[in-house]
Each structure stands twice: as structure tokens, then as C-alpha cells.
Design a protein around this motif. Structure first.
Motif, PDB file in Angstrom:
ATOM      1  N   GLY A  72       0.827  -1.210   0.000  1.00  0.00           N
ATOM      2  CA  GLY A  72       0.000   0.000   0.000  1.00  0.00           C
ATOM      3  C   GLY A  72       0.854   1.249   0.000  1.00  0.00           C
ATOM      4  O   GLY A  72       0.787   2.043  -0.926  1.00  0.00           O
ATOM      5  N   ASP A  73       1.683   1.418   1.029  1.00  0.00           N
ATOM      6  CA  ASP A  73       2.537   2.607   1.108  1.00  0.00           C
ATOM      7  C   ASP A  73       3.957   2.346   0.612  1.00  0.00           C
ATOM      8  O   ASP A  73       4.764   3.256   0.549  1.00  0.00           O
ATOM      9  N   SER A  74       4.264   1.111   0.270  1.00  0.00           N
ATOM     10  CA  SER A  74       5.570   0.767  -0.306  1.00  0.00           C
ATOM     11  C   SER A  74       5.443  -0.525  -1.104  1.00  0.00           C
ATOM     12  O   SER A  74       4.506  -1.306  -0.898  1.00  0.00           O
ATOM     13  N   GLU A  75       6.390  -0.713  -2.015  1.00  0.00           N
ATOM     14  CA  GLU A  75       6.421  -1.901  -2.864  1.00  0.00           C
ATOM     15  C   GLU A  75       7.864  -2.336  -3.036  1.00  0.00           C
ATOM     16  O   GLU A  75       8.781  -1.528  -2.908  1.00  0.00           O
ATOM     17  N   ASP A  76       8.059  -3.618  -3.327  1.00  0.00           N
ATOM     18  CA  ASP A  76       9.391  -4.093  -3.680  1.00  0.00           C
ATOM     19  C   ASP A  76       9.280  -5.320  -4.581  1.00  0.00           C
ATOM     20  O   ASP A  76       8.194  -5.877  -4.763  1.00  0.00           O
ATOM     21  N   ASN A  77      10.406  -5.681  -5.166  1.00  0.00           N
ATOM     22  CA  ASN A  77      10.502  -6.857  -6.022  1.00  0.00           C
ATOM     23  C   ASN A  77      11.641  -7.727  -5.531  1.00  0.00           C
ATOM     24  O   ASN A  77      12.654  -7.222  -5.038  1.00  0.00           O
ATOM     25  N   ALA A  78      11.456  -9.036  -5.685  1.00  0.00           N
ATOM     26  CA  ALA A  78      12.478  -9.996  -5.302  1.00  0.00           C
ATOM     27  C   ALA A  78      12.487 -11.121  -6.322  1.00  0.00           C
ATOM     28  O   ALA A  78      11.430 -11.510  -6.837  1.00  0.00           O
ATOM     29  N   GLU A  79      13.664 -11.632  -6.617  1.00  0.00           N
ATOM     30  CA  GLU A  79      13.771 -12.719  -7.584  1.00  0.00           C
ATOM     31  C   GLU A  79      13.662 -14.069  -6.886  1.00  0.00           C
ATOM     32  O   GLU A  79      14.332 -14.321  -5.884  1.00  0.00           O
ATOM     33  N   VAL A  80      12.804 -14.924  -7.418  1.00  0.00           N
ATOM     34  CA  VAL A  80      12.717 -16.303  -6.937  1.00  0.00           C
ATOM     35  C   VAL A  80      13.816 -17.063  -7.668  1.00  0.00           C
ATOM     36  O   VAL A  80      13.776 -17.212  -8.887  1.00  0.00           O
ATOM     37  N   ILE A  81      14.813 -17.507  -6.915  1.00  0.00           N
ATOM     38  CA  ILE A  81      15.998 -18.096  -7.533  1.00  0.00           C
ATOM     39  C   ILE A  81      15.969 -19.619  -7.554  1.00  0.00           C
ATOM     40  O   ILE A  81      16.778 -20.244  -8.252  1.00  0.00           O
ATOM     41  N   ALA A  82      15.049 -20.232  -6.823  1.00  0.00           N
ATOM     42  CA  ALA A  82      14.914 -21.690  -6.851  1.00  0.00           C
ATOM     43  C   ALA A  82      13.488 -22.050  -6.472  1.00  0.00           C
ATOM     44  O   ALA A  82      12.856 -21.368  -5.668  1.00  0.00           O
ATOM     45  N   ALA A  83      13.002 -23.140  -7.062  1.00  0.00           N
ATOM     46  CA  ALA A  83      11.665 -23.640  -6.747  1.00  0.00           C
ATOM     47  C   ALA A  83      11.637 -25.138  -6.978  1.00  0.00           C
ATOM     48  O   ALA A  83      12.171 -25.630  -7.970  1.00  0.00           O
ATOM     49  N   ASP A  84      11.037 -25.846  -6.035  1.00  0.00           N
ATOM     50  CA  ASP A  84      10.800 -27.272  -6.244  1.00  0.00           C
ATOM     51  C   ASP A  84       9.517 -27.658  -5.520  1.00  0.00           C
ATOM     52  O   ASP A  84       9.069 -26.970  -4.604  1.00  0.00           O
ATOM     53  N   ILE A  85       8.933 -28.750  -5.966  1.00  0.00           N
ATOM     54  CA  ILE A  85       7.711 -29.265  -5.369  1.00  0.00           C
ATOM     55  C   ILE A  85       8.068 -30.559  -4.666  1.00  0.00           C
ATOM     56  O   ILE A  85       8.583 -31.492  -5.293  1.00  0.00           O
ATOM     57  N   SER A  86       7.812 -30.610  -3.359  1.00  0.00           N
ATOM     58  CA  SER A  86       8.143 -31.811  -2.594  1.00  0.00           C
ATOM     59  C   SER A  86       7.045 -32.860  -2.767  1.00  0.00           C
ATOM     60  O   SER A  86       5.985 -32.583  -3.332  1.00  0.00           O
ATOM     61  N   GLY A  87       7.293 -34.046  -2.259  1.00  0.00           N
ATOM     62  CA  GLY A  87       6.370 -35.166  -2.421  1.00  0.00           C
ATOM     63  C   GLY A  87       4.978 -34.910  -1.875  1.00  0.00           C
ATOM     64  O   GLY A  87       4.004 -35.475  -2.360  1.00  0.00           O
ATOM     65  N   ASP A  88       4.850 -34.043  -0.890  1.00  0.00           N
ATOM     66  CA  ASP A  88       3.528 -33.730  -0.324  1.00  0.00           C
ATOM     67  C   ASP A  88       2.892 -32.525  -1.007  1.00  0.00           C
ATOM     68  O   ASP A  88       1.992 -31.903  -0.469  1.00  0.00           O
ATOM     69  N   ASN A  89       3.365 -32.185  -2.207  1.00  0.00           N
ATOM     70  CA  ASN A  89       2.888 -31.071  -3.038  1.00  0.00           C
ATOM     71  C   ASN A  89       3.124 -29.709  -2.390  1.00  0.00           C
ATOM     72  O   ASN A  89       2.411 -28.759  -2.662  1.00  0.00           O
ATOM     73  N   GLN A  90       4.120 -29.632  -1.533  1.00  0.00           N
ATOM     74  CA  GLN A  90       4.503 -28.337  -0.964  1.00  0.00           C
ATOM     75  C   GLN A  90       5.452 -27.658  -1.943  1.00  0.00           C
ATOM     76  O   GLN A  90       6.364 -28.287  -2.473  1.00  0.00           O
ATOM     77  N   LEU A  91       5.213 -26.370  -2.197  1.00  0.00           N
ATOM     78  CA  LEU A  91       6.097 -25.591  -3.061  1.00  0.00           C
ATOM     79  C   LEU A  91       7.160 -24.945  -2.188  1.00  0.00           C
ATOM     80  O   LEU A  91       6.840 -24.215  -1.244  1.00  0.00           O
ATOM     81  N   ASN A  92       8.413 -25.218  -2.478  1.00  0.00           N
ATOM     82  CA  ASN A  92       9.546 -24.680  -1.723  1.00  0.00           C
ATOM     83  C   ASN A  92      10.262 -23.671  -2.599  1.00  0.00           C
ATOM     84  O   ASN A  92      10.691 -23.998  -3.711  1.00  0.00           O
ATOM     85  N   LEU A  93      10.366 -22.438  -2.111  1.00  0.00           N
ATOM     86  CA  LEU A  93      10.972 -21.349  -2.872  1.00  0.00           C
ATOM     87  C   LEU A  93      12.194 -20.815  -2.140  1.00  0.00           C
ATOM     88  O   LEU A  93      12.233 -20.791  -0.911  1.00  0.00           O
ATOM     89  N   ARG A  94      13.161 -20.366  -2.912  1.00  0.00           N
ATOM     90  CA  ARG A  94      14.293 -19.593  -2.372  1.00  0.00           C
ATOM     91  C   ARG A  94      14.239 -18.247  -3.082  1.00  0.00           C
ATOM     92  O   ARG A  94      14.252 -18.181  -4.310  1.00  0.00           O
ATOM     93  N   ILE A  95      14.136 -17.170  -2.288  1.00  0.00           N
ATOM     94  CA  ILE A  95      13.893 -15.832  -2.826  1.00  0.00           C
ATOM     95  C   ILE A  95      14.978 -14.890  -2.339  1.00  0.00           C
ATOM     96  O   ILE A  95      15.267 -14.836  -1.138  1.00  0.00           O
ATOM     97  N   TYR A  96      15.543 -14.132  -3.281  1.00  0.00           N
ATOM     98  CA  TYR A  96      16.542 -13.127  -2.918  1.00  0.00           C
ATOM     99  C   TYR A  96      15.872 -11.756  -2.880  1.00  0.00           C
ATOM    100  O   TYR A  96      15.306 -11.294  -3.865  1.00  0.00           O
ATOM    101  N   PHE A  97      15.930 -11.118  -1.692  1.00  0.00           N
ATOM    102  CA  PHE A  97      15.382  -9.782  -1.488  1.00  0.00           C
ATOM    103  C   PHE A  97      16.531  -8.776  -1.512  1.00  0.00           C
ATOM    104  O   PHE A  97      17.256  -8.655  -0.525  1.00  0.00           O
ATOM    105  N   PRO A  98      16.710  -8.058  -2.625  1.00  0.00           N
ATOM    106  CA  PRO A  98      17.861  -7.151  -2.728  1.00  0.00           C
ATOM    107  C   PRO A  98      17.828  -6.015  -1.703  1.00  0.00           C
ATOM    108  O   PRO A  98      18.872  -5.608  -1.207  1.00  0.00           O
ATOM    109  N   GLN A  99      16.633  -5.514  -1.366  1.00  0.00           N
ATOM    110  CA  GLN A  99      16.552  -4.415  -0.400  1.00  0.00           C
ATOM    111  C   GLN A  99      17.032  -4.858   0.984  1.00  0.00           C
ATOM    112  O   GLN A  99      17.591  -4.075   1.744  1.00  0.00           O
TER     113      GLN A  99
END
Length: 150
Positions: A72-99
């Protein structure tokens, strides 16, 4: 010994290339899981620090996945640098937040009603802000997020 290694090099290179070619990109993995789009606690209200940010997972040029956070009063962007789906259908992300100059690991689960919720959120060093689906500071379960129409 060197002659043996030299004979194996083409086979090793072929195997490595086939493995890399078959691996899905971060964007493909997130898309297959159903993450692409806008998510919020309540899509009817505008983004707000206290009432909920709007999180947008967007595929940009060159098949790169970006997380856009609108508070609302601020915004940012971050790159998702890795993603995998585990056996229980969980999405696992690794995200780099430059700020923040920080990489975080995030696990999401999808619910039967189409919502998602965070199961874990931690630094690469293992400091958790969310663990086992609960906010570590309060012990409260993580809130559900729902896909917003675009």
C-alpha cells in the motif's frame, strides 16, 4: 588412468546435459504448482501493511520468476531463484530480497479451497519467522491467502 577418464568424459558430458535439459525452470515449476498471479488475505481491500499486502508472482522476460510485494505505502521486487515441489505437493521457494540483502526460504501449501498458506519462512542460516505453519513471534497459524482476479 588418464585414458580411462578421457573415454568417460563424453558420456559424463552427455549425462550432465540431459539432466540439465530435463530440469524445469523456476518459472515452470511455480506455474505448474499454480502460484502465478496475485494473492492476498482479502482481495476486496487495497494493499495495506496492517490488513495485508498483495503478493504477485510474475514471470518476466527470459522465464524469470519475480515476487512483487505491494504493502500500500511501499512496494518491492524480489527474484525467486529456486523452486521445487516436494512429495507432499509443498512448493519450496528460495527468494533473494535485494533491499534486505537477504535470501529467504519459503514453503507454501495449497488448500482444497484454492487458498495457500506459508508453512515455513526462514533465512538461509535457519532463523525461522514461520515454522510448522505458525508465526514464531506469536504462535498463531499463518493466514490464508487467496488468488485475486486480474
Amino acid at each position: 588412468m588418464n585414458a580411462c577418464v578421457a573415454r568417460l568424459l563424453p558420456a559424463i558430458a552427455l549425462f550432465a546435459g540431459a539432466t540439465a535439459a530435463s530440469a524445469a525452470t523456476v518459472a515452470e515449476t511455480a506455474s505448474r504448482w499454480g502460484l502465478i498471479g496475485r494473492w492476498s488475505l482479502d482481495c476486496r481491500i487495497p494493499p495495506d501493511h496492517d490488513r495485508g499486502a498483495v503478493l504477485s508472482y510474475q514471470i518476466t522476460g527470459r522465464n524469470k520468476l519475480v515476487l512483487h510485494r505491494d504493502f500500500g505505502d511501499s512496494e518491492d521486487n524480489a527474484e525467486v531463484i529456486a523452486a521445487d515441489i516436494s512429495g507432499d505437493n509443498q512448493l519450496n521457494l528460495r527468494i533473494y530480497f535485494p533491499q534486505l540483502r537477504q535470501t529467504r526460504e519459503l514453503g507454501l501449501t495449497r488448500l482444497p479451497d484454492g487458498g495457500i498458506r506459508a508453512i515455513y519462512n526462514r533465512t538461509r542460516g535457519g532463523a525461522y519467522s514461520i515454522k510448522h505453519g505458525r508465526i514464531t513471534a506469536t504462535g498463531q497459524p499463518t493466514p490464508l491467502q487467496f488468488r485475486c482476479g486480474d
